[in-house]
Design a protein around this motif. Structure first.
Motif, PDB file in Angstrom:
ATOM      1  N   SER A   9       0.919  -1.174   0.049  1.00 39.25           N
ATOM      2  CA  SER A   9       0.010   0.102  -0.015  1.00 39.25           C
ATOM      3  C   SER A   9       0.972   1.199  -0.062  1.00 39.25           C
ATOM      4  CB  SER A   9      -0.951  -0.046   1.271  1.00 39.25           C
ATOM      5  OG  SER A   9      -0.166   0.138   2.331  1.00 39.25           O
ATOM      6  N   GLY A  10       0.171   2.253  -0.153  1.00 38.98           N
ATOM      7  CA  GLY A  10       0.938   3.769  -0.166  1.00 38.98           C
ATOM      8  C   GLY A  10       1.488   3.934   1.090  1.00 38.98           C
ATOM      9  N   ALA A  11       0.622   3.813   1.908  1.00 37.61           N
ATOM     10  CA  ALA A  11       1.116   4.225   3.637  1.00 37.61           C
ATOM     11  C   ALA A  11       2.504   3.281   4.113  1.00 37.61           C
ATOM     12  CB  ALA A  11      -0.090   3.911   4.715  1.00 37.61           C
ATOM     13  N   ASN A  20       5.226   4.739   2.382  1.00 37.76           N
ATOM     14  CA  ASN A  20       5.905   5.950   3.284  1.00 37.76           C
ATOM     15  C   ASN A  20       6.498   5.496   4.237  1.00 37.76           C
ATOM     16  OD1 ASN A  20       5.228   7.852   1.224  1.00 37.76           O
ATOM     17  ND2 ASN A  20       3.094   8.111   2.062  1.00 37.76           N
ATOM     18  N   PHE A  65      -1.044  14.677   2.615  1.00 40.20           N
ATOM     19  CA  PHE A  65      -1.877  13.375   3.039  1.00 40.20           C
ATOM     20  C   PHE A  65      -0.855  12.290   2.666  1.00 40.20           C
ATOM     21  CE2 PHE A  65      -4.002   9.474   2.283  1.00 40.20           C
ATOM     22  CZ  PHE A  65      -4.681   9.416   3.464  1.00 40.20           C
ATOM     23  N   HIS A  66      -0.262  11.425   3.739  1.00 41.05           N
ATOM     24  CA  HIS A  66       0.674  10.301   3.516  1.00 41.05           C
ATOM     25  C   HIS A  66       0.078   8.846   3.828  1.00 41.05           C
ATOM     26  CE1 HIS A  66       3.593  13.305   2.366  1.00 41.05           C
ATOM     27  NE2 HIS A  66       3.245  14.099   3.448  1.00 41.05           N
ATOM     28  N   GLY A  67      -1.226   8.979   4.445  1.00 44.34           N
ATOM     29  CA  GLY A  67      -1.611   7.671   4.850  1.00 44.34           C
ATOM     30  C   GLY A  67      -2.240   7.673   6.152  1.00 44.34           C
ATOM     31  N   GLU A  79       4.398  15.893  -1.336  1.00 43.80           N
ATOM     32  CA  GLU A  79       3.738  15.550  -2.606  1.00 43.80           C
ATOM     33  C   GLU A  79       4.258  16.458  -3.675  1.00 43.80           C
ATOM     34  OE1 GLU A  79      -0.644  14.675  -1.509  1.00 43.80           O
ATOM     35  OE2 GLU A  79       0.485  15.436   0.242  1.00 43.80           O
ATOM     36  N   ASP A 110       6.278  11.801  -2.222  1.00 43.06           N
ATOM     37  CA  ASP A 110       5.211  11.033  -2.045  1.00 43.06           C
ATOM     38  C   ASP A 110       4.574  11.208  -3.431  1.00 43.06           C
ATOM     39  OD1 ASP A 110       2.710   9.916  -1.735  1.00 43.06           O
ATOM     40  OD2 ASP A 110       2.488  10.262   0.148  1.00 43.06           O
ATOM     41  N   ILE A 128       2.625   8.880  -4.743  1.00 50.04           N
ATOM     42  CA  ILE A 128       1.541   7.729  -4.666  1.00 50.04           C
ATOM     43  C   ILE A 128       0.402   8.103  -5.598  1.00 50.04           C
ATOM     44  CG2 ILE A 128       0.029   6.594  -2.867  1.00 50.04           C
ATOM     45  CD1 ILE A 128       2.431   6.785  -0.909  1.00 50.04           C
ATOM     46  N   GLN A 129       0.119   9.347  -5.568  1.00 50.75           N
ATOM     47  CA  GLN A 129      -1.012   9.747  -6.533  1.00 50.75           C
ATOM     48  C   GLN A 129      -0.531  10.487  -7.773  1.00 50.75           C
ATOM     49  OE1 GLN A 129      -5.074  12.373  -5.684  1.00 50.75           O
ATOM     50  NE2 GLN A 129      -4.459  11.476  -4.270  1.00 50.75           N
ATOM     51  N   LYS A 171      -1.227   3.098  -5.450  1.00 57.82           N
ATOM     52  CA  LYS A 171      -2.211   3.423  -6.175  1.00 57.82           C
ATOM     53  C   LYS A 171      -1.920   3.121  -7.575  1.00 57.82           C
ATOM     54  CE  LYS A 171      -4.679   7.101  -3.807  1.00 57.82           C
ATOM     55  NZ  LYS A 171      -3.909   7.579  -2.580  1.00 57.82           N
TER      56      LYS A 171
HETATM   57  C1  LIG Z   1      -3.557   7.512  -1.195  1.00 59.07           C
HETATM   58  C2  LIG Z   1      -2.222   8.153  -0.768  1.00 59.07           C
HETATM   59  C3  LIG Z   1      -1.438   7.769   0.351  1.00 59.07           C
HETATM   60  C4  LIG Z   1      -1.843   6.434   1.012  1.00 59.07           C
HETATM   61  O1  LIG Z   1      -2.038   5.161   0.153  1.00 59.07           O
HETATM   62  P1  LIG Z   1      -2.665   4.063   0.486  1.00 59.07           P
HETATM   63  O2  LIG Z   1      -2.416   2.850  -0.325  1.00 59.07           O
HETATM   64  O3  LIG Z   1      -4.148   4.590   0.958  1.00 59.07           O
HETATM   65  O4  LIG Z   1      -2.032   3.608   2.015  1.00 59.07           O
HETATM   66  C5  LIG Z   1      -0.257   8.259   0.464  1.00 59.07           C
HETATM   67  N1  LIG Z   1       0.065   9.422  -0.057  1.00 59.07           N
HETATM   68  C6  LIG Z   1      -0.785   9.862  -1.056  1.00 59.07           C
HETATM   69  C7  LIG Z   1      -0.286  11.139  -1.781  1.00 59.07           C
HETATM   70  C8  LIG Z   1      -1.791   9.552  -1.572  1.00 59.07           C
HETATM   71  O5  LIG Z   1      -2.675   9.848  -2.373  1.00 59.07           O
END
Ligand SMILES: *Cc1c(COP(=O)(O)O)cnc(C)c1O
Length: 395
Positions: free
Chosen positions: A90-92, A95, A123-125, A177, A210, A212-213, A239
């Motif tokens: 997962s993203g969290a 991180n 937002f990081h999780g 981010e 980050d 992730i998005q 993601k």
């Molecule tokens: C969604 C997101 C996360 C968390 O990812 P998860 O897979 O839900 O744990 C972390 N950072 C950013 C920038 C995100 O958009």
């Protein structure tokens, strides 16, 4: 558990940018499961890889070599310029790996109480460390005591970072981010990341992005940092990396990547053959279908069209976007209802969208979006916004 308040709709199957619910109603998906299904739903190449790999081997653990994992890692390093990869689910978790690298890097450099600079509205999780890093009280409230070791700074403010550098000798990294997603599609100044890179070089801090998005072509480059002429020390992904299978990754250059030694970190599921084979097909497909160029084309098209339809309206504060991350910020005082209501109103018109940061309509359509689908998104969203602004005036 009641961790979500889901809308009253269940989807049974999908194809490309469309989903069908249990009553066989068709919807256009301009959210992609929150930036996950970049290739759309039921992409044949993804389906083929998953079914073939499931018939061969799902999991062996990281106690053995995993060739699919090595292949994916080398693909990721090739497109990002990074050197090492840790795979998570997962993203969290990606991180978490980054945060652990930063702390270990600090301790290796004799910094006893290492701190990481994180941003407001980030937002990081939802794990304890990542919610502590997150710049949103709603995410943290009730879960105190928070994890220590984070210093908060305003986003897109280089002077604030310089100020922290002057007043602290325990900083080891910046976690940021490139575009804040949950925070409202906040796009920093063009040279923001360059300036952060410069400060990190001067201070011997790690620049940790980050993505992730923003990653995996969403921004119009493979990774959003590639809009700048820099390399991060650490970058996290999740993601869209697996197009719906759960996979995250923490990438690092040599300097940051060599910090972890056997025993420092791990994951039972992380990097298993099924997830890695699927993510490799995601990368191959983004290349073979030229999706980077489609993202840039559709991004310009959507932004121009929204500017045309909504740009002059008093109740529309700003229309902004990078690649296929698009935000339409409304003046909530001028809208006839809570901004979050737009999600339900759009659903009634068979369109899936999201509202974040209170008043920002967020669109994260699939990378495969075509012009007709873009037109449909623009007309539905514009109609809803215009109706709502007029209803407010009438009331
Ligand atoms: C969604 C997101 C996360 C968390 O990812 P998860 O897979 O839900 O744990 C972390 N950072 C950013 C920038 C995100 O958009």
């Amino acid at each position: 558990m009641k961790t979500y308040a889901p809308l009253d709709v269940t989807f049974e199957h999908g194809e490309g940018a469309y989903l069908w619910d249990s009553k066989q109603q068709k919807y256009l998906d301009a959210l992609c499961g929150i930036a996950v299904c970049g290739l759309g739903h039921a992409h044949p190449a993804i389906t083929r890889t998953i079914t073939e790999q499931a018939g061969k081997l799902l999991h062996t653990s990281n106690l053995y070599q995993i060739d699919k994992q090595q292949h994916l890692a080398s693909q990721l390093c090739e497109i990002s310029g990074m050197s090492r990869v840790f795979f998570s689910n997962s993203g969290a978790e990606a991180n978490e790996a980054a945060i652990k690298i930063a702390r270990l890097f600090g301790h290796n450099n004799n910094i006893e109480n290492p701190a990481i600079i994180v941003m407001e509205n980030s937002f990081h999780g939802r794990t304890m460390a990542t919610l502590s890093a997150t710049g949103n009280r709603k995410v943290q409230a009730g879960f105190e005591p928070l994890v220590q070791g984070f210093i908060r700074a305003p986003f897109n403010n280089v002077d604030a970072i310089k100020n922290i550098a002057e007043n602290n000798n325990n900083v080891v990294a910046i976690l940021v981010e490139p575009v804040q997603g949950e925070g409202g599609i906040n796009i920093p100044d063009a040279d923001y990341l360059n300036q952060l890179r410069e400060i990190c070089d001067q201070q011997n801090w790690l620049l940790m992005l980050d993505e992730i998005q923003t990653g995996m072509a969403r921004s119009g480059q493979w990774f959003a940092f590639q809009h700048n002429n820099i390399q991060p020390d650490v970058m996290t992904l999740a993601k869209a990396l697996g197009n719906g299978v759960p996979i995250g990754a923490c990438l690092a250059n040599e300097k940051a990547g060599e910090v972890f030694q056997p025993g420092n970190h791990g994951s039972t599921f992380g990097g298993n053959p099924l997830m890695c084979a699927t993510a490799s097909t995601v990368i191959d497909t983004i290349k073979s279908e030229n999706l980077l160029s489609n993202v840039n084309k559709m991004s310009r098209y959507l932004l121009d069209a929204f500017n045309d339809k909504l740009g002059q309206l008093d109740g529309v504060r700003e229309i902004r976007g990078l690649g296929l991350m698009i935000g339409i910020e409304l003046d909530s005082e001028q809208v006839a209802h809570e901004c979050s209501e737009f999600v339900k109103l759009a659903l009634q018109k068979n369109l899936l969208i999201n509202v974040t940061a209170g008043s920002v309509i967020r669109l994260l359509p699939p990378l495969i979006l075509d012009q007709q689908q873009a037109d449909s998104i623009v007309s539905t969203v514009s109609e809803l916004v215009i109706d709502s602004l007029q209803n407010k005036v009438a009331a």
